[in-house]
Write an enzyme that holds these catalytic residues in place. Structure first.
Site, PDB file in Angstrom:
ATOM      1  N   ASN A   9     -40.121 -89.353  55.110  1.00  0.00           N
ATOM      2  CA  ASN A   9     -40.029 -87.888  55.049  1.00  0.00           C
ATOM      3  C   ASN A   9     -39.495 -87.529  53.662  1.00  0.00           C
ATOM      4  O   ASN A   9     -38.307 -87.687  53.399  1.00  0.00           O
ATOM      5  CB  ASN A   9     -39.072 -87.406  56.161  1.00  0.00           C
ATOM      6  N   TRP A  10     -40.409 -87.085  52.805  1.00  0.00           N
ATOM      7  CA  TRP A  10     -40.000 -86.797  51.426  1.00  0.00           C
ATOM      8  C   TRP A  10     -39.170 -85.523  51.313  1.00  0.00           C
ATOM      9  O   TRP A  10     -38.595 -85.251  50.258  1.00  0.00           O
ATOM     10  CB  TRP A  10     -41.232 -86.667  50.521  1.00  0.00           C
ATOM     11  N   LYS A  11     -39.167 -84.706  52.362  1.00  0.00           N
ATOM     12  CA  LYS A  11     -38.478 -83.401  52.313  1.00  0.00           C
ATOM     13  C   LYS A  11     -38.987 -82.605  51.104  1.00  0.00           C
ATOM     14  O   LYS A  11     -40.160 -82.727  50.751  1.00  0.00           O
ATOM     15  CB  LYS A  11     -36.963 -83.605  52.315  1.00  0.00           C
ATOM     16  N   HIS A  99     -37.258 -80.848  62.916  1.00  0.00           N
ATOM     17  CA  HIS A  99     -36.246 -81.558  62.125  1.00  0.00           C
ATOM     18  C   HIS A  99     -34.955 -80.735  62.117  1.00  0.00           C
ATOM     19  O   HIS A  99     -35.000 -79.501  62.100  1.00  0.00           O
ATOM     20  CB  HIS A  99     -36.763 -81.781  60.697  1.00  0.00           C
ATOM     21  N   GLU A 101     -33.007 -80.001  59.846  1.00  0.00           N
ATOM     22  CA  GLU A 101     -32.914 -79.044  58.727  1.00  0.00           C
ATOM     23  C   GLU A 101     -33.692 -77.776  59.043  1.00  0.00           C
ATOM     24  O   GLU A 101     -33.281 -76.673  58.675  1.00  0.00           O
ATOM     25  CB  GLU A 101     -33.409 -79.727  57.428  1.00  0.00           C
ATOM     26  N   GLU A 174     -32.428 -88.379  65.484  1.00  0.00           N
ATOM     27  CA  GLU A 174     -31.756 -88.291  64.185  1.00  0.00           C
ATOM     28  C   GLU A 174     -30.419 -87.572  64.344  1.00  0.00           C
ATOM     29  O   GLU A 174     -30.362 -86.335  64.318  1.00  0.00           O
ATOM     30  CB  GLU A 174     -32.623 -87.495  63.205  1.00  0.00           C
ATOM     31  N   GLY A 180     -28.753 -88.202  55.523  1.00  0.00           N
ATOM     32  CA  GLY A 180     -28.442 -88.007  54.108  1.00  0.00           C
ATOM     33  C   GLY A 180     -26.968 -88.203  53.776  1.00  0.00           C
ATOM     34  O   GLY A 180     -26.512 -87.837  52.698  1.00  0.00           O
ATOM     35  N   SER A 220     -30.048 -92.082  57.356  1.00  0.00           N
ATOM     36  CA  SER A 220     -29.561 -93.097  56.413  1.00  0.00           C
ATOM     37  C   SER A 220     -30.064 -94.502  56.727  1.00  0.00           C
ATOM     38  O   SER A 220     -29.356 -95.478  56.513  1.00  0.00           O
ATOM     39  CB  SER A 220     -28.030 -93.073  56.332  1.00  0.00           C
ATOM     40  N   GLY A 241     -35.644 -90.657  55.134  1.00  0.00           N
ATOM     41  CA  GLY A 241     -35.596 -89.637  54.088  1.00  0.00           C
ATOM     42  C   GLY A 241     -35.370 -90.289  52.733  1.00  0.00           C
ATOM     43  O   GLY A 241     -36.303 -90.756  52.077  1.00  0.00           O
ATOM     44  N   GLY A 242     -34.105 -90.355  52.323  1.00  0.00           N
ATOM     45  CA  GLY A 242     -33.737 -90.845  50.991  1.00  0.00           C
ATOM     46  C   GLY A 242     -34.446 -92.130  50.573  1.00  0.00           C
ATOM     47  O   GLY A 242     -35.003 -92.210  49.467  1.00  0.00           O
TER      48      GLY A 242
HETATM   49  P1  PGA Z   1     -32.147 -89.790  55.471  1.00  0.00           P
HETATM   50  O1  PGA Z   1     -33.056 -88.661  56.172  1.00  0.00           O
HETATM   51  O2  PGA Z   1     -32.880 -91.090  55.668  1.00  0.00           O
HETATM   52  O3  PGA Z   1     -32.086 -89.372  54.028  1.00  0.00           O
HETATM   53  O4  PGA Z   1     -30.832 -89.776  56.142  1.00  0.00           O
HETATM   54  C1  PGA Z   1     -33.677 -88.883  57.408  1.00  0.00           C
HETATM   55  C2  PGA Z   1     -34.384 -87.623  57.856  1.00  0.00           C
HETATM   56  O5  PGA Z   1     -33.800 -86.542  57.735  1.00  0.00           O
HETATM   57  O6  PGA Z   1     -35.528 -87.669  58.371  1.00  0.00           O
END
Ligand code: PGA
Length: 262
Positions: A9-11, A99, A101, A174, A180, A220, A241-242
């Site tokens: 997930n590149w966000k 998600h 966010e 999640e 993150g 993470s 994500g990251g």
């Molecule tokens: P993260 O993000 O791996 O940077 O914690 C995961 C996500 O929000 O899908």
């Protein structure tokens, strides 16, 4: 045996040009036989979708592309929104829904998420699979009610939707406190909730279907913790994500999932 999924997930990262470079780097380090063992999905920002898909097609990589969001109405006066048909046309087979966010920053409610899951599952074109995200905040975790909270999110998102085939749905657990933050849930913490999600799916869809639906962990996930997370019986991969923003890290997560299948 459930085939694991590694989804990036590149966000809100990477312009089209940057997304093309990252996809090329991933592709260059990717052995074709990985996808016999693991389904790999890249979820770039909407404007990058077609270009990312183009690189993967050109390189003949069986890596799927997913959107990070969509709207449930088929078309009309919804400024800024993107329909299921549009993301499908851009090459997507998957779409992240709900998600944390989107829930926290953009005010998405369980009812909206239910509408989005329905729009994806019932889409009449090619199959579009929602990656439904659920997860509790730190406050809910500390209150001790996190299983109840997360299973209610699953029930609300799936209310009134018929699922006929286990490939029509992916769930990602999640925990918000792990996204993150570098603070991963322990494998036992993640397993506990993923198992509870599977029992909840069994109640809604029947045990046979629940056994086949993939439940991912996200928060993470990285090269250092992936093995212990994937070892858990109810964790079928990761939403990353990251660590998906660097080709070598992302490919190493794919390799870890391949190894755990062999
Ligand atoms: P993260 O993000 O791996 O940077 O914690 C995961 C996500 O929000 O899908």
């Amino acid at each position: 045996m459930r085939k694991p999924i590694i989804a990036g997930n590149w966000k809100m990262n990477n312009t089209v040009a940057e997304g093309v470079v990252l996809t090329q780097e991933i592709s260059n380090n990717f052995y074709r036989d990985y996808t016999e063992f693991v389904d790999v999905i890249i979820c770039p920002p909407a404007v990058d979708l077609k270009a990312v898909k183009g690189v993967l097609e050109f390189d003949k990589r069986d890596i799927y592309v997913g959107a990070q969001n969509c709207y449930f109405e088929p078309s009309g006066a919804y400024t800024g929104e993107i329909s299921v048909k549009m993301i499908s046309d851009a090459g997507c087979d998957f779409c992240i829904v709900g998600h944390s966010e989107r829930r926290e920053i953009f005010g998405e409610t369980n009812a909206m998420i239910n509408d989005k899951v329905r729009a994806l599952v019932e889409y009449q074109g090619k199959k579009m699979t929602p990656i439904l995200c659920v997860g509790e905040s730190l406050a809910v975790r500390e209150s001790g009610d996190y299983i109840d909270y997360v299973t209610k999110q699953v029930e609300a998102a799936l209310a009134g939707i018929d699922i006929f085939d286990a490939d029509q749905l992916v769930i990602a657990y999640e925990p918000i406190w792990a996204i993150g933050t570098g603070r991963t849930a322990t494998p036992e913490q993640a397993q506990e909730v993923c198992a509870a999600i599977r029992s909840c799916l069994a109640n809604i869809l029947g045990g046979a279907m629940a056994e086949k639906i993939r439940v991912l962990y996200g928060g993470s996930m990285n090269e250092g913790n992936v093995d212990s997370l994937l070892e858990q019986p109810d964790i079928d991969g990761g939403l990353i994500g990251g660590a998906s923003l660097k080709a070598s890290s992302f490919v190493n997560l794919v390799k870890a999932a391949v190894e755990c299948q062999k």
